[in-house]
Motif scaffolding. Structure first.
Motif, PDB file in Angstrom:
ATOM      1  N   ALA A 126       0.961  -1.295   0.138  1.00  0.00           N
ATOM      2  CA  ALA A 126      -0.038   0.090  -0.044  1.00  0.00           C
ATOM      3  C   ALA A 126       0.967   0.833  -0.369  1.00  0.00           C
ATOM      4  CB  ALA A 126      -1.147   0.037   1.150  1.00  0.00           C
ATOM      5  N   ILE A 127       0.350   2.399  -0.496  1.00  0.00           N
ATOM      6  CA  ILE A 127       1.536   3.438  -0.478  1.00  0.00           C
ATOM      7  C   ILE A 127       0.451   4.806   0.350  1.00  0.00           C
ATOM      8  CG2 ILE A 127       1.888   5.315  -2.413  1.00  0.00           C
ATOM      9  CD1 ILE A 127       3.301   2.772  -2.947  1.00  0.00           C
ATOM     10  N   GLY A 128       1.309   5.266   0.948  1.00  0.00           N
ATOM     11  CA  GLY A 128       0.838   5.921   2.437  1.00  0.00           C
ATOM     12  C   GLY A 128       1.046   7.704   1.675  1.00  0.00           C
ATOM     13  N   LEU A 129       0.425   8.372   1.405  1.00  0.00           N
ATOM     14  CA  LEU A 129       0.743   9.640   1.206  1.00  0.00           C
ATOM     15  C   LEU A 129      -0.728  10.524   1.448  1.00  0.00           C
ATOM     16  CD1 LEU A 129       2.016   8.634  -2.942  1.00  0.00           C
ATOM     17  CD2 LEU A 129       3.181   9.446  -0.997  1.00  0.00           C
ATOM     18  N   VAL A 185       5.331   4.532   4.011  1.00  0.00           N
ATOM     19  CA  VAL A 185       5.172   5.771   4.279  1.00  0.00           C
ATOM     20  C   VAL A 185       6.024   7.191   4.135  1.00  0.00           C
ATOM     21  CG1 VAL A 185       4.301   6.499   6.204  1.00  0.00           C
ATOM     22  CG2 VAL A 185       3.563   4.105   6.235  1.00  0.00           C
ATOM     23  N   LEU A 186       5.071   8.004   3.483  1.00  0.00           N
ATOM     24  CA  LEU A 186       6.042   9.126   3.251  1.00  0.00           C
ATOM     25  C   LEU A 186       6.019   9.696   4.432  1.00  0.00           C
ATOM     26  CD1 LEU A 186       7.477  11.588   1.690  1.00  0.00           C
ATOM     27  CD2 LEU A 186       5.261  12.356   0.704  1.00  0.00           C
ATOM     28  N   GLY A 211      12.557  19.753   8.479  1.00  0.00           N
ATOM     29  CA  GLY A 211      12.138  20.848   7.783  1.00  0.00           C
ATOM     30  C   GLY A 211      11.024  21.264   7.408  1.00  0.00           C
ATOM     31  N   GLU A 212       9.983  21.578   6.330  1.00  0.00           N
ATOM     32  CA  GLU A 212       9.276  22.453   6.328  1.00  0.00           C
ATOM     33  C   GLU A 212       9.344  21.667   4.952  1.00  0.00           C
ATOM     34  OE1 GLU A 212       7.263  24.980   7.807  1.00  0.00           O
ATOM     35  OE2 GLU A 212       8.537  24.155   9.697  1.00  0.00           O
ATOM     36  N   ARG A 213       8.103  22.099   4.518  1.00  0.00           N
ATOM     37  CA  ARG A 213       7.365  21.181   3.071  1.00  0.00           C
ATOM     38  C   ARG A 213       7.915  20.798   2.241  1.00  0.00           C
ATOM     39  NH1 ARG A 213       2.371  23.305   2.518  1.00  0.00           N
ATOM     40  NH2 ARG A 213       2.804  23.773   0.022  1.00  0.00           N
ATOM     41  N   HIS A 214       8.480  20.594   1.068  1.00  0.00           N
ATOM     42  CA  HIS A 214       9.180  20.028   0.409  1.00  0.00           C
ATOM     43  C   HIS A 214       9.890  19.319   0.566  1.00  0.00           C
ATOM     44  CE1 HIS A 214       6.638  22.282  -1.772  1.00  0.00           C
ATOM     45  NE2 HIS A 214       6.515  21.043  -2.260  1.00  0.00           N
ATOM     46  N   ALA A 215      11.281  20.332   1.588  1.00  0.00           N
ATOM     47  CA  ALA A 215      12.272  18.821   1.546  1.00  0.00           C
ATOM     48  C   ALA A 215      12.243  18.497   3.524  1.00  0.00           C
ATOM     49  CB  ALA A 215      13.270  20.615   2.705  1.00  0.00           C
ATOM     50  N   GLY A 216      12.835  18.097   3.870  1.00  0.00           N
ATOM     51  CA  GLY A 216      12.807  17.342   5.275  1.00  0.00           C
ATOM     52  C   GLY A 216      11.410  15.820   5.090  1.00  0.00           C
ATOM     53  N   LEU A 217      11.091  15.501   3.651  1.00  0.00           N
ATOM     54  CA  LEU A 217      10.145  14.244   4.197  1.00  0.00           C
ATOM     55  C   LEU A 217      11.147  12.637   3.877  1.00  0.00           C
ATOM     56  CD1 LEU A 217       7.704  15.742   2.558  1.00  0.00           C
ATOM     57  CD2 LEU A 217       7.613  15.103   4.630  1.00  0.00           C
ATOM     58  N   THR A 218      10.455  11.904   4.033  1.00  0.00           N
ATOM     59  CA  THR A 218      11.285  10.425   4.365  1.00  0.00           C
ATOM     60  C   THR A 218      10.359   9.650   3.665  1.00  0.00           C
ATOM     61  OG1 THR A 218      13.516  11.449   5.828  1.00  0.00           O
ATOM     62  CG2 THR A 218      12.994   8.745   5.135  1.00  0.00           C
ATOM     63  N   GLN A 219      10.642   8.063   2.902  1.00  0.00           N
ATOM     64  CA  GLN A 219      10.345   7.209   2.403  1.00  0.00           C
ATOM     65  C   GLN A 219      10.833   6.198   3.771  1.00  0.00           C
ATOM     66  OE1 GLN A 219       9.489   7.045  -1.510  1.00  0.00           O
ATOM     67  NE2 GLN A 219       7.834   7.090  -1.919  1.00  0.00           N
ATOM     68  N   PHE A 220       9.610   5.651   4.517  1.00  0.00           N
ATOM     69  CA  PHE A 220       9.631   4.409   5.212  1.00  0.00           C
ATOM     70  C   PHE A 220       9.284   2.695   4.327  1.00  0.00           C
ATOM     71  CE2 PHE A 220      10.517   8.268   7.649  1.00  0.00           C
ATOM     72  CZ  PHE A 220      11.542   7.347   7.648  1.00  0.00           C
ATOM     73  N   ILE A 221       9.253   1.882   4.952  1.00  0.00           N
ATOM     74  CA  ILE A 221       8.712   0.735   4.908  1.00  0.00           C
ATOM     75  C   ILE A 221       8.187  -0.129   5.892  1.00  0.00           C
ATOM     76  CG2 ILE A 221       8.652  -1.376   3.431  1.00  0.00           C
ATOM     77  CD1 ILE A 221      11.096  -0.370   1.545  1.00  0.00           C
ATOM     78  N   GLN A 242      11.201  11.501  -4.564  1.00  0.00           N
ATOM     79  CA  GLN A 242      10.796  10.368  -4.504  1.00  0.00           C
ATOM     80  C   GLN A 242       9.368   9.754  -4.601  1.00  0.00           C
ATOM     81  OE1 GLN A 242      14.399   8.854  -1.908  1.00  0.00           O
ATOM     82  NE2 GLN A 242      12.880   7.195  -1.317  1.00  0.00           N
ATOM     83  N   ALA A 243       8.998  10.551  -4.090  1.00  0.00           N
ATOM     84  CA  ALA A 243       7.338   9.558  -4.044  1.00  0.00           C
ATOM     85  C   ALA A 243       6.764  10.753  -5.414  1.00  0.00           C
ATOM     86  CB  ALA A 243       6.714  10.999  -2.815  1.00  0.00           C
TER      87      ALA A 243
END
Lengths: 347, 367
Positions: free
Chosen positions: B119-122, B165-166, B171-181, B228-229
């Motif tokens: 599943a994709i968690g956005l 999961v994103l 960070g703020e907004r687009h920065a500082g996001l990471t994907q996890f399984i 990545q997302a």
């Protein structure tokens, strides 16, 4: 602009540029330059009397000329009439030709002492004022023949379409046929009309692309409420839709050029016509009053799009034809028809 | 016959046998509603999943065109592909591009075998069209991360082996996001059904309460999640599921229409439209495969194609009522129509609303 903007191969970009250059240099004498450069006969092999090149080359020329100040049967001569003549084994004369392919118009012919003479009336003939001959179908002794008849032998009633392009009615009384051959096996009058429809679809594609760019350009520079129109979200969404419509027309036309035939031509005429109607409305709305002015170039594009959409079979006609062909199959399967076409036509 | 024709024939033969054995019933929107692990495993056993993945992972080693042929045949048949769809479509390309070799070795063979349901968690309750507003947070913890927050509209999370999961790692907004399984089920992850207007359960709300994810399950680089997302979204948006979702309905409706309906043009226009979206799609994925982001073209394709899907449901209603029909629509056609009417509003919303997509397009046009 978009990675999908149609056909950017080097030779074709060069052809486009040389046509634009010709227009800039020639002004009102453009047609003579085009004839000197053999443009009307591109896409017909030299063996058949043409200037060589393939359908894709002819399409680039037709598409580019579609937005220029010119009312001459360029697409009609090579891409439409030249193809029909070559298909039926007739040699191409280096003259401009006008296709009388619209359904419901037809001449009757009688052969007397080996000379075929035709009488009757044909309407909506594009380019007849500039061309030397019409190409049409005539039933002679029960056989449908492709015939060339001199325009000098006709009584011509001049009319124009919305874009001021010549669309004449011609009346013949016992006029001699210049050349004729039985319609090639597997070819019908409908297939001839489809070729004219393809030409109109290619032209519409050219006009749509320019319409999109013109409208985007206007929205960027025209300021209201203290900012460019394109900064207004509602306008930006309209521009995006305009681009979508242009993309679909480009794709449908590209497919019809890659796999020529009545099936893909019908699809291209349907898709470009539907796109043209909506795109013209959007472009005018974005332009506001300015687009209504004869001095501004928008009307030159939209009037052409309106006329070309209704000529050579309007979208509804071709959609009905596609639907009928599909439903005539035993156990018709939509998906297989999308992938493979019907009755041997390539999809 | 070209290699692609052979491939198409193989898929059709497989589907014909599945249908003959009554192993599945065709549905509209089957890539979303048709979760059938046994079907996915049988498809995997035929080497029909992951055609564009490397052979070392059980893939076909082919190109995007191969996957397109298989995808469009499966969707046109209304086959239940949801169990492997998201894994093959976006998790696999992401693993290839950003995954560690351990992650690739673990997941890719499972995906090609039809064994991995992802599943994709956005989206989140406060981050729908505005995805950069993601608030789900991952905090570094001994040997990994602890995730807290809520994802919503997550397709198939109740059936999935893992969820990508994103989450915000700073960070703020687009920065500082990471994907996890995030592996499922998980004691610190609660999956609640969101019933759709049809009453059916495909979507979920997924809550994370300090759910632990080991470092080994971080996908890609810390802080690179947005990029990545977006790359995954390109694969999500550019596919035949954007114009073939209603094909089983349309096929059912033309059956019994007879050779002379009142409006054959309605069928003709559908054929013209689908044929054209196919052309656009083929070119878009070629650009995508060549490393071009193709974001504008993909947005244009998805926006226009999903608008077509929606219109096609209205056309199906017209075909059902056509006075020239030789026989009324079948029971199956009526069921497919009902399902499609319930699903149709979502066509132009999921994977990015058409308004968001047109925003992407206009930004590109005006750049």
């Amino acid at each position: 602009m978009s990675a999908l903007d149609w056909d950017r191969t080097e030779t074709r970009v060069a052809l486009r540029e040389s046509l634009a250059d010709m227009q800039a240099r020639a002004g009102s004498g453009l047609l003579e330059h085009l004839i000197d450069a053999e443009i009307p006969w591109i896409g017909i092999s030299t063996h058949d009397g043409g200037a060589g090149g393939d359908l894709g080359d002819a399409a680039i020329a037709v598409r580019t000329l579609a937005t220029m100040e010119l009312d001459a049967p360029i697409a009609e001569t090579g891409l439409v009439c030249g193809w029909a003549l070559a298909s039926c084994g007739l040699q191409l004369e280096r003259q401009l030709m006008a296709p009388a392919f619209e359904l419901g118009t037809s001449l009757t012919g009688i052969a007397v002492d080996g000379v075929v003479r035709v009488s009757g009336h044909v309407d909506e003939v594009p380019g007849a004022l500039a061309a030397q001959a019409i190409i049409t179908t005539v039933e002679i002794d029960g056989v449908l023949q492709l015939c060339a008849v001199a325009i000098a032998d006709a009584a011509v009633t001049s009319t124009v379409n919305l874009a001021d392009e010549s669309r004449c009615s011609l009346t013949y009384v016992s006029a001699p046929v210049v050349a004729s051959a039985p319609l090639a096996a597997g070819l019908t009058r409908f297939d001839l009309l489809a070729r004219l429809a393809l030409a109109r679809a290619i032209q519409s594609c050219g006009a749509l692309t320019e319409l999109r760019d013109l409208t985007i350009g206007y929205a960027r520079t025209r300021e209201q409420f203290g900012r460019p129109l394109s900064d207004l979200q509602v306008i930006a969404q309209m521009l995006a839709e305009l681009a979508e419509l242009t993309l679909s027309a480009q794709a449908a036309v590209a497919a019809a050029i890659e796999r020529p035939g009545t099936w893909q031509s019908a699809i291209a005429k349907s898709v470009t016509g539907r796109a043209a109607r909506r795109a013209a409305a959007l472009a005018h709305q974005v332009h506001g009053a300015m687009g209504m002015s004869q001095e501004y170039p928008l009307g030159r594009l939209t009037t052409r799009l309106w006329s070309w959409t209704e000529e050579a079979g309007r979208p509804e006609l071709w959609e009905a034809w596609i639907g009928e062909q599909f439903l005539l199959q035993s156990s018709p399967v939509l998906w297989d028809t999308v992938v493979n076409g019907v009755r041997g036509e390539s999809a | 016959m070209t290699q692609l024709d052979h491939l198409r024939a193989r898929v059709r033969a497989f589907l014909a046998e599945e249908l003959a054995e009554r192993r599945f019933t065709p549905h509209c929107d089957s890539w979303l509603v048709g979760n059938d692990r046994a079907f996915s495993r049988r498809l995997g056993a035929q080497h029909l999943i992951g055609l564009m993945l490397p052979t070392e992972f059980g893939g076909g080693g082919g190109g995007v065109a191969d996957r397109l042929v298989v995808s469009e045949e499966l969707l046109a048949a209304g086959a239940p592909v949801a169990a492997h769809w998201f894994a093959e479509r976006q998790f696999a390309p992401s693993l290839l591009r950003h995954g560690t070799s351990a992650q690739q070795l673990e997941w890719l063979p499972r995906i090609t075998g039809g064994e991995a349901c992802i599943a994709i968690g956005l989206s989140e309750p406060d981050a729908g069209s505005d995805l950069a507003a993601v608030r789900t947070r991952a905090v570094a913890s001994e040997g990994g991360w602890r995730i807290t927050g809520t994802k919503i509209w997550t397709s198939g999370a109740h059936l999935a082996d893992a969820m990508v999961v994103l989450a915000r790692t700073g960070g703020e907004r687009h920065a500082g996001l990471t994907q996890f399984i995030v592996r499922l089920p998980n004691p610190d992850v609660t999956v609640r059904p969101i019933r759709l207007i049809s009453g059916e359960h495909h979507f979920n709300e997924v809550s994370f309460t300090e759910a632990f994810v080991p470092d080994a399950d971080v996908l890609g680089e810390i802080g690179n999640g947005w990029t990545q997302a977006m790359q995954e979204l390109a694969f999500e948006r550019a596919g035949p599921e954007r114009y073939l979702s209603t094909l089983p309905l349309l096929q059912a409706m033309v059956e019994g229409l007879g050779p002379q309906p009142a409006d054959p043009g309605a069928v003709g226009r559908i054929i013209a439209d689908i044929s054209t979206f196919r052309v656009v799609n083929q070119r878009v994925i070629e650009h995508l495969a060549a490393g071009d982001t193709a974001a504008i073209d993909i947005a244009m394709l998805k926006s226009s194609a999903t608008a077509f899907e929606q219109r096609s449901v209205a056309v199906a209603l017209d075909l059902a009522a056509d006075p020239g029909r030789v026989s009324p629509p079948s029971t199956e056609a009526a069921t497919l129509l009902r399902e499609s009417q319930f699903q149709a509003p979502g066509f132009t919303i999921r994977g990015g609303t058409n308004e968001v997509l047109r925003g992407i397009v206009s930004k590109g046009l005006l750049r």
